[in-house]
Design an enzyme around this catalytic site. Structure first.
Site, PDB file in Angstrom:
ATOM      1  N   ASP A 185     131.739 -38.423  81.831  1.00  0.00           N
ATOM      2  CA  ASP A 185     132.432 -39.697  82.030  1.00  0.00           C
ATOM      3  C   ASP A 185     131.677 -40.630  82.967  1.00  0.00           C
ATOM      4  O   ASP A 185     132.112 -41.766  83.184  1.00  0.00           O
ATOM      5  CB  ASP A 185     133.867 -39.475  82.522  1.00  0.00           C
ATOM      6  CG  ASP A 185     133.956 -38.620  83.770  1.00  0.00           C
ATOM      7  OD1 ASP A 185     133.239 -37.608  83.860  1.00  0.00           O
ATOM      8  OD2 ASP A 185     134.772 -38.945  84.659  1.00  0.00           O
ATOM      9  N   HIS A 186     130.543 -40.173  83.487  1.00  0.00           N
ATOM     10  CA  HIS A 186     129.757 -41.020  84.388  1.00  0.00           C
ATOM     11  C   HIS A 186     128.383 -41.386  83.825  1.00  0.00           C
ATOM     12  O   HIS A 186     127.682 -42.200  84.434  1.00  0.00           O
ATOM     13  CB  HIS A 186     129.596 -40.338  85.749  1.00  0.00           C
ATOM     14  CG  HIS A 186     130.876 -40.226  86.496  1.00  0.00           C
ATOM     15  ND1 HIS A 186     131.243 -41.089  87.502  1.00  0.00           N
ATOM     16  CD2 HIS A 186     131.910 -39.365  86.351  1.00  0.00           C
ATOM     17  CE1 HIS A 186     132.449 -40.764  87.963  1.00  0.00           C
ATOM     18  NE2 HIS A 186     132.870 -39.715  87.274  1.00  0.00           N
ATOM     19  N   HIS A 197     126.377 -38.401  88.970  1.00  0.00           N
ATOM     20  CA  HIS A 197     126.329 -36.983  88.604  1.00  0.00           C
ATOM     21  C   HIS A 197     126.415 -36.848  87.098  1.00  0.00           C
ATOM     22  O   HIS A 197     126.599 -37.838  86.380  1.00  0.00           O
ATOM     23  CB  HIS A 197     127.424 -36.187  89.310  1.00  0.00           C
ATOM     24  CG  HIS A 197     128.829 -36.535  88.936  1.00  0.00           C
ATOM     25  ND1 HIS A 197     129.385 -37.769  89.179  1.00  0.00           N
ATOM     26  CD2 HIS A 197     129.810 -35.812  88.324  1.00  0.00           C
ATOM     27  CE1 HIS A 197     130.640 -37.776  88.762  1.00  0.00           C
ATOM     28  NE2 HIS A 197     130.920 -36.612  88.216  1.00  0.00           N
ATOM     29  N   HIS A 232     138.908 -44.334  89.329  1.00  0.00           N
ATOM     30  CA  HIS A 232     138.800 -43.010  88.712  1.00  0.00           C
ATOM     31  C   HIS A 232     140.190 -42.392  88.514  1.00  0.00           C
ATOM     32  O   HIS A 232     140.446 -41.254  88.854  1.00  0.00           O
ATOM     33  CB  HIS A 232     137.915 -42.088  89.552  1.00  0.00           C
ATOM     34  CG  HIS A 232     137.373 -40.910  88.794  1.00  0.00           C
ATOM     35  ND1 HIS A 232     137.963 -39.669  88.844  1.00  0.00           N
ATOM     36  CD2 HIS A 232     136.304 -40.789  87.970  1.00  0.00           C
ATOM     37  CE1 HIS A 232     137.274 -38.822  88.101  1.00  0.00           C
ATOM     38  NE2 HIS A 232     136.258 -39.485  87.554  1.00  0.00           N
ATOM     39  N   HIS A 272     131.624 -32.137  95.034  1.00  0.00           N
ATOM     40  CA  HIS A 272     132.228 -32.066  93.712  1.00  0.00           C
ATOM     41  C   HIS A 272     131.869 -30.730  93.074  1.00  0.00           C
ATOM     42  O   HIS A 272     131.198 -29.891  93.686  1.00  0.00           O
ATOM     43  CB  HIS A 272     131.742 -33.254  92.875  1.00  0.00           C
ATOM     44  CG  HIS A 272     132.554 -33.522  91.649  1.00  0.00           C
ATOM     45  ND1 HIS A 272     133.918 -33.448  91.626  1.00  0.00           N
ATOM     46  CD2 HIS A 272     132.180 -33.868  90.379  1.00  0.00           C
ATOM     47  CE1 HIS A 272     134.364 -33.738  90.418  1.00  0.00           C
ATOM     48  NE2 HIS A 272     133.321 -33.994  89.638  1.00  0.00           N
TER      49      HIS A 272
END
Length: 301
Positions: free
Chosen positions: A62-63, A58, A266, A138
């Site tokens: 942070d990804h 996504h 995470h 999410h």
């Protein structure tokens, strides 16, 4: 499986943003690409030249904030092999804008495929495995990925082989074929001269998500399950507000899915010590490990 990063949105000392490398045979697949991923690749001696396929869950930074740097370094080092990139719609627009304003024209073909985060669908296949999306819950569109090895060949048993077979005939048996004569009569059945193949392994990457028990059916029996565990269960209301999960919920999900092994990651930066998260997950599921920086997890055949 090599863990490159295990932190949530805010990095912490020795904990970096989400990134993992899954290696099957001589192929390596990058899953998420948080900030600093290319430095982790260097640190853990993972050659990015071997990364031909990248999966992004996504568009929270942070990804994927490490993706532009990684692709730029591949370009600067003269890469010519294409890179296949999978992720939510909009990722291509973000990268195109970055490349345009930095006047970067990649030396290789970047092949982007937009995935539908709301669907459980086949998005990638090669000679080794298949990859399906897993719909997460999410704050923005988000998906996990399910990796499954394809069925493997049976093993030739030399003690069962009849005498006089030619190299060509042995090769056909090794490929899984039966042997017939010119008239079509069966000479040697493959199952009569082979033993069971090695186990075809599976890995499920469940990225940022609310605890969603119904999704367990999609990964039932998976060999290795990664599930986010941002908080301890005493903060489950905070987890629900931010659309994340607790360590206990990760354990419950693994139990519901009948997974063989659980990795949790995470982690919120509020936790200096990760042992309480491990212990909490272990109250409802075993075995479980922390997805800490540099850890290598092997899935036995």
């Amino acid at each position: 499986m090599k863990i490159l990063g295990s932190a949530s949105a805010t990095p912490f000392l020795n904990r970096h943003h989400t990134a993992q490398v899954l290696t099957v045979g001589n192929q390596s697949y990058l899953i998420d690409c948080g900030e600093g991923t290319q430095r982790r690749l260097v640190e853990y001696k993972v050659r990015h030249q071997r990364l031909n396929t990248i999966f992004i869950s996504h568009l929270h930074g942070d990804h994927f904030f490490g993706l532009f740097g990684l692709l730029s370094t591949m370009h600067l080092q003269g890469r010519t092999e294409p890179v296949q990139l999978f992720g939510p719609a909009g990722l291509d627009e973000i990268l195109t804008t970055q490349f345009r304003y930095s006047h970067t024209q990649l030396s290789f073909d970047l092949q982007f495929t937009a995935v539908d985060p709301d669907q459980h669908a086949l998005v990638y296949e090669d000679r080794l495995l298949t990859v399906h999306t897993l719909p997460m819950r999410h704050r923005i569109p988000c998906c996990g990925y399910l990796f499954r090895e394809k069925p493997k060949r049976r093993h030739l048993d030399k003690n069962r082989l009849p005498e006089g077979l030619t190299p060509t005939q042995l090769g056909r048996l090794a490929q899984g074929d039966d042997l017939h004569d010119e008239a079509g009569t069966l000479l040697v059945s493959n199952t009569d001269v082979t033993t069971e193949p090695n186990h075809s392994r599976s890995y499920a990457f469940c990225s940022d998500t609310l605890y969603t028990e119904s999704l367990a059916e999609l990964v039932r029996g998976v060999d290795l399950l990664y599930h986010e565990a941002t908080f301890l269960d005493d903060m489950r209301e905070r987890a629900a507000t931010t659309h994340h999960s607790t360590a206990r919920q990760a354990g419950l999900f693994a139990r519901q899915a009948q997974a063989r092994h659980l990795l949790i990651g995470h982690f919120s930066s509020r936790y200096r010590d990760l042992e309480p998260l491990l212990l909490e997950a272990q109250t409802v599921f075993e075995p479980v490990e922390l997805a800490t920086e540099g850890k290598t997890v092997s899935i036995p055949e």
